[in-house]
Design an enzyme around this catalytic site. Sequence first.
Site, mmCIF file in Angstrom:
data_model
loop_
_atom_site.group_PDB
_atom_site.id
_atom_site.type_symbol
_atom_site.label_atom_id
_atom_site.label_comp_id
_atom_site.label_asym_id
_atom_site.label_seq_id
_atom_site.Cartn_x
_atom_site.Cartn_y
_atom_site.Cartn_z
ATOM 1 N N ASP A 382 2.399 -2.555 0.616
ATOM 2 C CA ASP A 382 1.919 -1.182 0.638
ATOM 3 C C ASP A 382 3.070 -0.216 0.388
ATOM 4 O O ASP A 382 4.111 -0.268 1.055
ATOM 5 C CB ASP A 382 1.284 -0.908 2.012
ATOM 6 C CG ASP A 382 0.543 0.409 2.061
ATOM 7 O OD1 ASP A 382 -0.465 0.535 1.344
ATOM 8 O OD2 ASP A 382 0.967 1.301 2.820
ATOM 9 N N GLU A 411 2.020 -2.327 -4.545
ATOM 10 C CA GLU A 411 1.016 -1.260 -4.562
ATOM 11 C C GLU A 411 1.781 0.056 -4.667
ATOM 12 O O GLU A 411 2.155 0.663 -3.669
ATOM 13 C CB GLU A 411 0.160 -1.302 -3.288
ATOM 14 C CG GLU A 411 -0.987 -0.306 -3.279
ATOM 15 C CD GLU A 411 -0.652 1.009 -2.557
ATOM 16 O OE1 GLU A 411 -1.452 1.942 -2.672
ATOM 17 O OE2 GLU A 411 0.404 1.083 -1.901
#
Length: 653
Positions: A382, A411
Amino acid sequence: MAGRFFIEDVAPSVACGRYPAKAVVGELVPVAARCYREGHQALGCNVVLESPDGQQGPFTRMQPGDDDMWHATVRPEAIGFWSFRIEAFDDPYLYWRSSILKKIDAGQGVEDLGNDLAEGAEILERAAGGVPESSQSQVLEAVAALRKQDAPLYERVSPALSLADLLWQYPVRQLVTGSEPYRIWVDRQRALFSSWYEFFPRSEGAEVTDEGRPIRHGTFETATRRLPEVARMGFDVLYLPPIHPIGRVNRKGRNNALVASDGDVGSPWAIGSGEGGHDAIHPELGTLEDFRRFIEAAREHGLEVAMDLALQTAPDHPWVTEHPEWFTTKPDGTIAYAENPPKKYQDIYPLNFDNDPEGIRTEILRVVLHWMNQGIKIFRVDNPHTKPFDFWHWLIWKVKETDPDVLFLAEAFTRPAVMHGLGKVGFTQSYTYFTWRTNAREMREYCEELVRAADYMRPNFWPNTPDILHETLQHGGPPMFKIRAILASMLSPSWGMYAGFELFEHIARPGAEEYLDNEKYQLRPRDWAAAEAEDRSLAPFIARLNEIRRANPALHWLRNLYFHDIDNDALLCWSKRDPDSGNTVLVVCTFDAGNVHWGNTTLDMPALGLDWHERFTARDELTGTEYDWGQHNAVRIDPYLQPAHVFSVHRRD
């Protein structure tokens, strides 16, 4: 410069060789270099590939191209660090052959070519020692012919001239100049070819009131019931958002409300509470043993579980108390929460990697190894672009020392240079701007950019995520869902989708590019069976796309993506060809979900493995219909019936 000849502009070379290029097992990797020399003598070039165990295979001869560029392909066949180097050399046979042909064409006879014939015989005597034993007699016979004084010129030179193919493969090499070695990291094939599905295990088997308040929380056991359907849709990677305890301090409510109501479950990305942190399981999901059973159940269905690695904490994460130095403290003594102005994330504290970097590194490596020990070999990371690049470079390669099969998906929706940089330092795959490329021209240009970056950045195309519900899906209706699934799955070897896509979920929070009643902040159980029974599910169509992907090796690669001309700006035409199997896939897809479009193709036939004049059978893999096609074809696309043709190409006998 070291050696007789120039060797420049070697590729693949990432950041001037600072980082290794990337490939997967069995991938054809293009190699290129600019090589040149003085004078008119012939130059040859080859690639020497070295395996992780130090073994060198037979060299691969490079083909000359424009502007002194030479090209070849190599194929690494095992996981690990490979290396290659370029060698440039004087090729006396090639120069001799070219020279004597020119002299013969100019009318020179045997009486003029005595020295040339003698030189050729000497070169071939040397060549005989380097060819396979089965070919030595052929070379020596050519030597004898060149020295046959009473024979006509044609008889003397023909055997030597016929050795061109053999001595291209086994050349006489003089004045060999070698480049420095260049590294290639080779991953398992899933690093390039994969189909991802994302769901929140806490929603599977959950119950909520009509107002969305939780009655029962889903568990790993109830989420296991969803695995057969995910497998039936043809996915091979199941990605789970964070499964750790969720903070209670500053917990967000439904639809990102600043204050949570009683019973609100909070965001899984607000990691950590009194129940534990990044190495713990949310108690309502189950135990660590339950998670291991879930991983094994997924494996039995052909699914590999990918886990979220989100390096941030809730205010009540144990790290906040045990290591306050790992965070940023404001002048008033409070810890800074995450912000992306004007957005505020009061439920999340970002780590400060400049405070005790060694301590943070050690702890995060421990956490990653902990989950690897539970069976996790894929991490979706993330917001990696908010952490230092040198940290990621250290962590990824440290992990690969332990297990080279581990993969990392970045991401990062940020500036292109940053996204490319993350690929260079080691990330296996990357999210992309695919979602925001909404017309044919933009998509073609973007995909061509990604192909150019294939040495270090592997794309993963997602039509939706829990954070992203693009306006094309909000307003495009079911045809647009099919369009985006076709584009994602047929353009990129890796693609993924977030649960609910197959149910055409499209209601956005007003003024935002994300879902209303967002699953990031609440339980969202779905009646999958009822949707399929009432023909309100895209699952069968998704399953067919993934089936086509598995059955066609051409779709397993990125570098082979090729775009063809079509005279309608609403349509995109592209192909992929696998040279080993000869498998070719040709796609024509619309970007307009509301209107019928006609287009006329101008196909690059050699890119399909065909001659310009040939006809072929185009079999639509979505419908089974076959068409007689050639270079120029008229095509009609009705998005309500079928928004694309996905053809397999079959040569006519």
